[in-house]
Design an enzyme around this catalytic site. Structure first.
Site, PDB file in Angstrom:
ATOM      1  N   GLU A 155       0.827  -1.212   0.000  1.00 48.95           N
ATOM      2  CA  GLU A 155       0.000   0.000   0.000  1.00 48.95           C
ATOM      3  C   GLU A 155       0.856   1.254   0.000  1.00 48.95           C
ATOM      4  OE1 GLU A 155      -3.537   2.036   2.766  1.00 48.95           O
ATOM      5  OE2 GLU A 155      -2.416   0.293   3.489  1.00 48.95           O
ATOM      6  N   GLU A 256     -12.811   2.478   4.382  1.00 47.13           N
ATOM      7  CA  GLU A 256     -11.816   2.790   5.399  1.00 47.13           C
ATOM      8  C   GLU A 256     -11.876   4.283   5.706  1.00 47.13           C
ATOM      9  OE1 GLU A 256      -7.441   0.961   6.144  1.00 47.13           O
ATOM     10  OE2 GLU A 256      -7.478   2.635   4.737  1.00 47.13           O
TER      11      GLU A 256
END
Length: 279
Positions: A155, A256
């Protein structure tokens, strides 16, 4: 196009945090979601007590929620020590100890997608040494994940909020993905495309989607500014997810985002109830 045909899951480490961890799966299910993801829940324990692992497994199973993504241990999230795999010494050792525990926990719940946060730069250690350690640890993790037929995610965070992290762009994350795949020969490392982080970095999101979809195995969203629910900021998240689908992405999209001051269950008004369950 809206959000039709998108498979949404809820990140229980940022949503429903007004509840104890073991109550969150049932709360997500009550809100209409049958799939969830988690940061490593035990910020002070790379290897928690088996009773704690069992209790969380039971809570997920009892709620009927599928775990579709799990972070490896990364220290306190969010916090100054986020990420452990590139930090020499104790943090690296904790990451390595966590890998088999996290993989087995995920496997026992049918989850084979694991996110390894690269970690912040630390003072007094050459960047090249930290990068070499990170590649070594990512290689270890990719091989462990490969044993269960899984995927290792890399990520990119964002520079304004994580200025000490060296992975703050899509090209850099893809570079790490390619390095891990070259080191293992397994081709099981993929990009985690977090549209919020990339937007904070000022990247052209449509261009990133067009260039990186083929190497993407998970997507996360929050609006910008504010990291709130879709519609609270300026991002055309419906359009961006539609572009991802046109480019062939069929995987999960993790919610998220921060729910704001109201209970998390009230933060889903943007998403019609019939689009929440996994299909």
């Amino acid at each position: 196009m809206g959000f039709t045909d998108t498979r949404f899951n809820v990140n229980l480490s940022i949503l429903f945090t007004e509840l104890p961890l073991l109550e969150r799966p049932a709360a997500a299910a009550a809100a209409g979601f049958t799939a969830v993801e988690l940061w490593w829940p035990w910020v002070d324990a790379a290897v928690p007590e088996q009773s704690e692992l069992d209790a969380l497994r039971d809570a997920l199973n009892d709620a009927g929620t599928q775990l579709v993504g799990l972070n490896f241990y990364a220290g306190q999230l969010p916090g100054p020590d986020r990420g452990a795999l590139s930090v020499p010494g104790v943090e690296s050792e904790r990451f390595r100890a966590n890998v088999p525990v996290a993989v087995e926990f995920g496997r026992s719940l049918g989850c084979v997608t694991f996110n390894a946060l690269y970690g912040n730069r630390v003072e007094g250690v050459a960047a090249a040494e930290q990068d070499a350690l990170a590649l070594e640890n990512l290689t270890l993790a990719a091989r462990a994940v490969g044993e269960v037929g899984g995927t290792l995610l890399i990520e990119a965070l964002n520079a304004p909020e994580s200025p000490a992290c060296p992975i703050v762009s899509a090209p850099k994350a893809i570079e790490v993905v390619d390095a891990v795949n070259a080191a293992t020969g397994l081709d099981n490392a993929r990009f985690l495309m977090d549209l919020y982080h990339l937007s904070m970095n000022g990247e052209d999101l449509e261009e990133v989607i067009d260039r990186c979809t083929a190497k993407t195995a998970h997507v996360q969203i929050a609006d910008n500014p504010g990291r709130g629910a879709p519609g609270t900021g300026a991002l055309d998240l419906a359009g961006l997810l539609g572009r991802l689908r046109k480019n062939g992405y069929q995987g999960w999209v993790g919610l998220e985002y921060k729910p704001g001051d109201a209970p998390s269950a009230q933060s889903f008004a943007w998403l019609p109830a019939e689009l929440r369950p996994a299909r």
